[in-house]
Write a protein that holds these residues in place. Structure first.
Motif, PDB file in Angstrom:
ATOM      1  N   GLN A  38      -8.961  -1.610 -12.593  1.00  0.00           N
ATOM      2  CA  GLN A  38      -8.342  -1.072 -11.107  1.00  0.00           C
ATOM      3  C   GLN A  38      -8.538  -1.931 -10.201  1.00  0.00           C
ATOM      4  O   GLN A  38      -7.560  -1.930  -9.516  1.00  0.00           O
ATOM      5  N   SER A  40      -5.321  -3.538  -8.184  1.00  0.00           N
ATOM      6  CA  SER A  40      -5.162  -3.386  -6.793  1.00  0.00           C
ATOM      7  C   SER A  40      -5.118  -5.043  -6.089  1.00  0.00           C
ATOM      8  O   SER A  40      -4.176  -4.962  -5.327  1.00  0.00           O
ATOM      9  N   ASN A  87      -1.841  -6.300  -3.922  1.00  0.00           N
ATOM     10  CA  ASN A  87      -1.969  -6.976  -2.667  1.00  0.00           C
ATOM     11  C   ASN A  87      -1.475  -8.331  -2.446  1.00  0.00           C
ATOM     12  O   ASN A  87      -0.666  -8.514  -1.572  1.00  0.00           O
TER      13      ASN A  87
END
Length: 131
Positions: free
Chosen positions: A89, A93, A97
């Protein structure tokens, strides 16, 4: 010996301007993100990777230490390197970004320069998904 299945598509660009140790780190992260290594699973040792891909063990270790510093893998003394809980995860993430910063921001900037409204841009994106 750890199974090398997750490394089947690993490729290094020895003529690239990007250092090999950074490529090692990226390849490990990509393998975790793609599910090649699951959380808690042991990854191949520095020695295994260096032998498999003919890379200096110190170079492999330098790349692995980058991934350790990001808390994506952890060293277990006498056992080896293991994928940490939540690593998948965290990588996803981070990639989201980076996608935003590297693509979405410039896309919106270009759309504004062409007087494309937000709704028009969203429609264009939907068309892209339909293709």
């Amino acid at each position: 010996m750890i199974e090398m299945v997750a490394w089947y598509s690993m490729q290094f660009q020895f003529n690239s301007s990007e250092p090999i140790y950074r490529q090692v780190a990226e390849q490990i992260e990509d393998a975790i993100a793609a599910g090649g290594f699951e959380e808690g699973q042991q990854i191949p040792s520095t020695t295994e990777i260096s032998k498999e891909f003919h890379i200096n063990p110190a170079t492999v270790l330098k790349g692995m230490n980058i991934v350790v510093a990001k808390n994506l893998i952890e060293k277990r003394r006498g056992l080896g390197m293991f994928v940490t809980n939540g690593a998948h995860q965290r990588i996803v993430s981070e990639k989201k970004n980076l996608f935003f910063e590297n693509f979405v921001v410039s896309l919106v900037k270009e759309a504004r320069s062409l007087d494309i409204s937000e709704s028009e841009l969203l429609e264009l994106i939907k068309r892209g998904y339909d293709k």
